[in-house]
Design a protein around this motif. Structure first.
Motif, mmCIF file in Angstrom:
data_model
loop_
_atom_site.group_PDB
_atom_site.id
_atom_site.type_symbol
_atom_site.label_atom_id
_atom_site.label_comp_id
_atom_site.label_asym_id
_atom_site.label_seq_id
_atom_site.Cartn_x
_atom_site.Cartn_y
_atom_site.Cartn_z
ATOM 1 N N ASP A 1 -7.156 -10.648 8.763
ATOM 2 C CA ASP A 1 -7.552 -9.549 7.930
ATOM 3 C C ASP A 1 -6.592 -9.669 6.769
ATOM 4 O O ASP A 1 -5.388 -9.793 6.691
ATOM 5 C CB ASP A 1 -7.853 -8.567 8.611
ATOM 6 N N ARG B 1 -4.858 -7.768 3.297
ATOM 7 C CA ARG B 1 -4.538 -6.386 2.844
ATOM 8 C C ARG B 1 -3.795 -6.254 1.518
ATOM 9 O O ARG B 1 -3.622 -7.284 0.952
ATOM 10 C CB ARG B 1 -3.603 -5.647 4.079
ATOM 11 N N ASP C 1 -4.980 1.768 -2.854
ATOM 12 C CA ASP C 1 -6.351 1.257 -2.343
ATOM 13 C C ASP C 1 -6.751 0.257 -3.575
ATOM 14 O O ASP C 1 -5.869 0.369 -4.537
ATOM 15 C CB ASP C 1 -7.438 2.365 -2.243
ATOM 16 N N ARG C 2 -7.713 -0.247 -3.318
ATOM 17 C CA ARG C 2 -8.212 -1.421 -4.334
ATOM 18 C C ARG C 2 -8.210 -0.804 -5.773
ATOM 19 O O ARG C 2 -8.100 -1.726 -6.843
ATOM 20 C CB ARG C 2 -9.341 -2.007 -3.888
ATOM 21 N N SER D 1 -2.475 -11.871 4.229
ATOM 22 C CA SER D 1 -2.837 -11.731 5.404
ATOM 23 C C SER D 1 -1.974 -10.683 6.005
ATOM 24 O O SER D 1 -0.656 -10.544 5.808
ATOM 25 C CB SER D 1 -2.581 -12.903 6.254
ATOM 26 N N HIS D 2 -2.511 -9.787 6.978
ATOM 27 C CA HIS D 2 -1.873 -8.697 7.663
ATOM 28 C C HIS D 2 -0.584 -9.149 8.301
ATOM 29 O O HIS D 2 0.720 -8.723 8.263
ATOM 30 C CB HIS D 2 -2.740 -7.988 8.563
ATOM 31 N N GLU E 1 2.184 -1.665 3.902
ATOM 32 C CA GLU E 1 0.788 -2.276 3.842
ATOM 33 C C GLU E 1 0.135 -1.027 3.352
ATOM 34 O O GLU E 1 0.448 0.019 3.910
ATOM 35 C CB GLU E 1 0.422 -2.826 5.017
ATOM 36 N N PRO F 1 -7.436 0.187 3.186
ATOM 37 C CA PRO F 1 -8.045 -0.535 4.173
ATOM 38 C C PRO F 1 -8.129 -2.042 4.176
ATOM 39 O O PRO F 1 -7.543 -2.692 3.242
ATOM 40 C CB PRO F 1 -9.246 0.191 4.003
ATOM 41 N N ILE F 2 -8.666 -2.656 5.322
ATOM 42 C CA ILE F 2 -8.695 -4.418 5.059
ATOM 43 C C ILE F 2 -9.946 -4.567 4.099
ATOM 44 O O ILE F 2 -10.830 -3.941 3.855
ATOM 45 C CB ILE F 2 -9.367 -4.805 6.466
ATOM 46 N N LEU F 3 -9.281 -5.543 3.331
ATOM 47 C CA LEU F 3 -10.111 -5.861 2.097
ATOM 48 C C LEU F 3 -11.293 -7.174 2.552
ATOM 49 O O LEU F 3 -12.408 -7.111 2.105
ATOM 50 C CB LEU F 3 -9.372 -6.692 1.053
ATOM 51 N N TYR G 1 -12.246 -10.149 5.906
ATOM 52 C CA TYR G 1 -11.907 -11.027 6.996
ATOM 53 C C TYR G 1 -12.054 -12.518 6.772
ATOM 54 O O TYR G 1 -12.867 -13.094 6.164
ATOM 55 C CB TYR G 1 -12.724 -10.525 8.201
#
Length: 283
Positions: free
Chosen positions: A132, A134, A146-147, A200-201, A217, A220-222, A224
């Protein structure tokens, strides 16, 4: 003046040159095995490319030997397909596809995602990994959460990775800065040359922890992304053998054991891969 001897000489020279070119072409063709799996089994060696600079996937250990999750998976895959030795070849992410097409190595195993663009040029095995991705920023940065906060910012990515392609497709209002070396991108964010990194995380947290960098970090996850072994087109035997080895490793617990060891957490890699594959089927 009699030009016949001269014509014969020129004709013989041209015929000789053509014969030489034909022999050279035959020799070149002979050096490119039609069946890479059979060639690797015969020689006892398979050449597998990785960056050796993208922990925890591939890196150099304290003995200057390749190590990491992808490295261990690659060794086990080689054993299961009947090849005794792995020769690891260090290369840059951006060179992997062309390297396979040019025959520099037989496989690439380094957290490489089977994207649509890549699949037009090379083939992939069954997936053996999942990541995932980030946003990473300096610890003191409280502006980027955030994005949407990335608009107008300088964003670092490793050249040739799916991180780069995702960033260019989804962060049109940001300046994308590419790095050949994945480690340098984190060094630059630590000293403030760039505003954020898309990574990557596991890779980002590994760099931050091992190198004691002031990085955190956020958000949220951008996205997968699955990872699989890549190989040149038209190698069905190699593709099927590697895919079978990977599927067996997922089934017998090998993948989970290796991911837990190298990712440093109790991470059920096979469960996460299955979820991502099911999600991809719906899209």
């Amino acid at each position: 003046m009699n030009r016949t001897p001269l014509r014969r000489t020129l004709l013989c020279s041209l015929m000789g040159a053509c014969a030489s070119l034909a022999l050279l072409g035959s020799a070149t063709w002979a050096q490119q095995p039609r069946d890479l799996l059979a060639a690797a089994r015969s020689s006892g060696v398979i050449r597998i490319a990785n960056t050796q600079a993208s922990p925890p996937w591939s890196m150099l250990d304290d003995k200057n030997q390749p190590a990491g999750y992808d490295v261990e998976v690659a060794k086990e895959v080689a054993r299961r397909i009947g090849v005794a030795k792995v020769e690891f070849v260090a290369d840059l992410f951006k060179n992997f596809v062309e390297g396979l097409k040019a025959g520099k190595y037989d496989l690439v195993m380094n957290d490489l995602t089977p994207t649509v663009e890549r699949e037009k040029q090379v083939d992939f095995s069954a997936a053996y990994g999942l990541e995932d991705f980030r946003i990473f920023v300096r610890t003191a940065n409280n502006d980027i959460k955030d994005r949407p906060d990335l608009k107008g910012k300088r964003i670092g990515v490793t050249a040739g990775t799916s991180n780069e392609s995702w960033s260019r497709a989804n962060l049109a209002d940001s300046e994308i800065v590419t790095y050949d070396n994945g480690g340098l991108v984190f060094n630059d964010i630590a000293i403030g040359r760039i505003d954020a990194v898309i990574s990557s995380h596991f890779g980002g947290m590994k760099y931050a922890t091992v190198n004691k960098l002031p990085i955190k970090e956020v958000g949220p996850i951008l996205t997968y992304q699955l990872s699989a072994a890549a190989m040149a087109k038209n190698q069905p035997a190699l593709r099927e053998a590697v895919s079978k080895a990977v599927r067996d490793m997922r089934a017998d617990g090998t993948i989970d054991r290796l991911s837990t060891r190298w990712l440093g957490v109790s991470y059920q890699m096979t469960v996460e891969i299955a979820k991502a594959e099911k999600q991809a089927e719906k899209q």
